[in-house]
Design a protein around this motif. Structure first.
Motif, PDB file in Angstrom:
ATOM      1  N   LEU A  20       0.827  -1.192   0.000  1.00 29.85           N
ATOM      2  CA  LEU A  20       0.000   0.000   0.000  1.00 29.85           C
ATOM      3  C   LEU A  20       0.870   1.254   0.000  1.00 29.85           C
ATOM      4  N   VAL A  21       0.537   2.202  -0.850  1.00 26.81           N
ATOM      5  CA  VAL A  21       1.198   3.506  -0.842  1.00 26.81           C
ATOM      6  C   VAL A  21       0.396   4.438   0.063  1.00 26.81           C
ATOM      7  N   ILE A  22       1.053   4.959   1.102  1.00 26.19           N
ATOM      8  CA  ILE A  22       0.392   5.872   2.036  1.00 26.19           C
ATOM      9  C   ILE A  22       0.941   7.277   1.790  1.00 26.19           C
ATOM     10  N   GLY A  23       0.072   8.194   1.460  1.00 29.52           N
ATOM     11  CA  GLY A  23       0.525   9.539   1.142  1.00 29.52           C
ATOM     12  C   GLY A  23       1.067   9.611  -0.273  1.00 29.52           C
ATOM     13  N   ARG A  24       2.132  10.362  -0.474  1.00 28.34           N
ATOM     14  CA  ARG A  24       2.691  10.558  -1.807  1.00 28.34           C
ATOM     15  C   ARG A  24       3.463   9.324  -2.275  1.00 28.34           C
ATOM     16  N   ARG A  25       3.335   9.009  -3.537  1.00 24.69           N
ATOM     17  CA  ARG A  25       3.983   7.820  -4.104  1.00 24.69           C
ATOM     18  C   ARG A  25       5.479   8.072  -4.279  1.00 24.69           C
ATOM     19  N   PRO A  26       6.331   7.118  -3.844  1.00 24.53           N
ATOM     20  CA  PRO A  26       7.777   7.258  -4.081  1.00 24.53           C
ATOM     21  C   PRO A  26       8.086   7.295  -5.571  1.00 24.53           C
ATOM     22  N   MET A  27       9.142   7.995  -5.937  1.00 21.65           N
ATOM     23  CA  MET A  27       9.514   8.141  -7.333  1.00 21.65           C
ATOM     24  C   MET A  27      10.122   6.858  -7.897  1.00 21.65           C
ATOM     25  N   VAL A  28      10.920   6.150  -7.077  1.00 22.87           N
ATOM     26  CA  VAL A  28      11.617   4.951  -7.534  1.00 22.87           C
ATOM     27  C   VAL A  28      10.760   3.724  -7.287  1.00 22.87           C
ATOM     28  N   ARG A  29      10.627   2.891  -8.289  1.00 21.76           N
ATOM     29  CA  ARG A  29       9.885   1.648  -8.123  1.00 21.76           C
ATOM     30  C   ARG A  29      10.744   0.637  -7.385  1.00 21.76           C
ATOM     31  N   PRO A  30      10.125  -0.200  -6.507  1.00 23.01           N
ATOM     32  CA  PRO A  30      10.919  -1.180  -5.767  1.00 23.01           C
ATOM     33  C   PRO A  30      11.534  -2.208  -6.708  1.00 23.01           C
ATOM     34  N   ALA A  31      12.790  -2.572  -6.438  1.00 20.25           N
ATOM     35  CA  ALA A  31      13.489  -3.542  -7.280  1.00 20.25           C
ATOM     36  C   ALA A  31      14.544  -4.250  -6.459  1.00 20.25           C
ATOM     37  N   LEU A  32      14.744  -5.535  -6.759  1.00 22.06           N
ATOM     38  CA  LEU A  32      15.823  -6.314  -6.152  1.00 22.06           C
ATOM     39  C   LEU A  32      16.954  -6.368  -7.170  1.00 22.06           C
ATOM     40  N   THR A  33      18.045  -5.678  -6.863  1.00 20.62           N
ATOM     41  CA  THR A  33      19.089  -5.503  -7.875  1.00 20.62           C
ATOM     42  C   THR A  33      20.302  -6.396  -7.649  1.00 20.62           C
ATOM     43  N   GLY A  34      20.088  -7.579  -7.099  1.00 17.04           N
ATOM     44  CA  GLY A  34      21.195  -8.507  -6.915  1.00 17.04           C
ATOM     45  C   GLY A  34      21.545  -8.708  -5.455  1.00 17.04           C
ATOM     46  N   LEU A  35      22.375  -9.724  -5.200  1.00 14.94           N
ATOM     47  CA  LEU A  35      22.762 -10.045  -3.833  1.00 14.94           C
ATOM     48  C   LEU A  35      23.782  -9.039  -3.311  1.00 14.94           C
ATOM     49  N   PRO A  36      23.624  -8.601  -2.078  1.00 13.41           N
ATOM     50  CA  PRO A  36      24.613  -7.672  -1.507  1.00 13.41           C
ATOM     51  C   PRO A  36      25.982  -8.332  -1.413  1.00 13.41           C
ATOM     52  N   ASP A  37      27.004  -7.623  -1.814  1.00 10.29           N
ATOM     53  CA  ASP A  37      28.376  -8.109  -1.728  1.00 10.29           C
ATOM     54  C   ASP A  37      28.962  -7.643  -0.400  1.00 10.29           C
ATOM     55  N   VAL A  38      28.617  -8.357   0.683  1.00  9.84           N
ATOM     56  CA  VAL A  38      29.030  -7.952   2.014  1.00  9.84           C
ATOM     57  C   VAL A  38      29.226  -9.210   2.850  1.00  9.84           C
ATOM     58  N   ASP A  39      30.134  -9.135   3.830  1.00  8.62           N
ATOM     59  CA  ASP A  39      30.390 -10.266   4.700  1.00  8.62           C
ATOM     60  C   ASP A  39      29.170 -10.558   5.575  1.00  8.62           C
ATOM     61  N   LEU A  40      28.795 -11.843   5.642  1.00  3.14           N
ATOM     62  CA  LEU A  40      27.705 -12.280   6.513  1.00  3.14           C
ATOM     63  C   LEU A  40      26.446 -11.448   6.294  1.00  3.14           C
ATOM     64  N   ARG A  41      26.008 -11.363   5.052  1.00  2.00           N
ATOM     65  CA  ARG A  41      24.838 -10.555   4.723  1.00  2.00           C
ATOM     66  C   ARG A  41      23.592 -11.093   5.411  1.00  2.00           C
ATOM     67  N   ARG A  42      22.599 -10.221   5.587  1.00  2.00           N
ATOM     68  CA  ARG A  42      21.319 -10.594   6.178  1.00  2.00           C
ATOM     69  C   ARG A  42      20.329 -10.930   5.075  1.00  2.00           C
ATOM     70  N   PRO A  43      19.364 -11.832   5.322  1.00  2.00           N
ATOM     71  CA  PRO A  43      18.314 -12.066   4.330  1.00  2.00           C
ATOM     72  C   PRO A  43      17.538 -10.778   4.047  1.00  2.00           C
ATOM     73  N   ASP A  44      16.938 -10.694   2.871  1.00  2.00           N
ATOM     74  CA  ASP A  44      16.178  -9.495   2.516  1.00  2.00           C
ATOM     75  C   ASP A  44      15.095  -9.203   3.544  1.00  2.00           C
ATOM     76  N   SER A  45      14.385 -10.242   4.009  1.00  2.00           N
ATOM     77  CA  SER A  45      13.274 -10.044   4.940  1.00  2.00           C
ATOM     78  C   SER A  45      13.218 -11.189   5.938  1.00  2.00           C
TER      79      SER A  45
END
Length: 291
Positions: A20-45
């Motif tokens: 749900l969009v509450i208030g003004r709509r964000p300009m950028v659409r949500p996107a998953l742009t690849g796996l984070p390149d970081v040590d011991l990364r956390r799951p997305d959610s």
């Protein structure tokens, strides 16, 4: 086999609505742009929950749209544990965005809170010692900092994180809340939100620095909240607290979670995933209803 197939009825296709969009709509659409390149990364959610005697818990932690867009890891962490028949421990942590390994610090802080729960209580008394409790958590972070991640030394500053902790007694209907940093606790009663910690106005206008573990153990805040049946206690990172400064957002969440409306787990994840312009940080919420 053909007769069996003829007797089967195809299930209708299930569709999950967009957040749900509450208030003004964000300009950028949500996107998953690849796996984070970081040590011991956390799951997305993360999604969790429990229905306990006298309490219902729903918890979700989601990567913010900015981190998704940039391919960075989620720096929030959470956890909750049943301590005994009447008490629940819940924790929410927010790794500082400027620190590359703060997601490790946030996760470690939550686990350490569970491991050090006994130190909440003064030996031989019924008093609570939040300073000792947070010092033990800070010590665990310091030990983690003394190790290496993928061969690289980790400094205490790398693990900087806020932490808010609640010890909720479902029998006494009371919550003891402690925190270092700007993660929040709020009470929802009859669709009205009340902050649990007093806002320090003079600090908010004089400094933009966020207190964080492991260094700021002298900045522990503590408060005790009396609960009623039907109340809901929210622990959250500033990724949720900030958009709740909008009356539209706080009213919508109050309508969803007030009046003892405990959602199913998938519904709760969808609710926490709402979109709002200029609010794209990691977002974590633990909601505890007294039922």
């Amino acid at each position: 086999m053909e007769q069996l197939q003829e007797g089967l009825t195809a299930e209708p296709e299930l569709t999950i609505p967009e957040p749900l969009v509450i208030g003004r709509r964000p300009m950028v659409r949500p996107a998953l742009t690849g796996l984070p390149d970081v040590d011991l990364r956390r799951p997305d959610s993360e999604l969790d929950g429990a229905d306990l005697p006298g309490l219902a818990v729903r918890a979700a932690s989601i990567r913010g749209e900015a981190h998704r867009h940039l391919g960075l890891t989620r720096q929030d962490a959470m956890g909750f544990w049943q301590i005994d028949g009447t008490r629940l421990l819940a924790c929410v942590a927010d790794g500082l965005g400027s620190k590359a390994l703060s997601h490790i610090g946030a996760a470690e802080a939550c686990v350490s809170a569970r491991n050090n729960i006994e130190d909440l209580f003064a030996p031989g008394t019924s008093g609570i010692q939040p300073e000792v409790f947070f010092e033990d958590i800070a010590d665990d972070l310091m030990k983690c900092a003394g190790s290496k991640v993928n061969g690289r030394p980790v400094s205490p500053e790398d693990l900087s994180t806020t932490l808010v902790v609640a010890l909720i007694d479902s029998e006494k209907l009371q919550a003891t809340l402690m925190r270092v940093g700007d993660s929040e606790a709020m009470l929802l009663r009859e669709e009205t939100w009340t902050p649990c910690f007093p806002k320090k106005f003079e600090e908010s206008i004089s400094s933009s620095r966020t207190h964080a573990l492991p260094h700021d153990t002298g900045q522990v805040e503590i408060t005790v909240v009396d609960l009623r049946r039907g109340d809901m206690l929210l622990l959250c990172t500033d990724g949720l607290a900030r958009p709740m400064g909008s009356e539209l957002v706080s009213a919508q969440l109050g309508a969803w979670w007030g009046r003892s409306l405990v959602p199913a787990l998938p519904t709760f994840l969808w609710q926490v995933s709402f979109r709002a312009k200029s609010h794209d940080d990691d977002r974590t919420a633990i909601c505890v209803w007294t039922v």
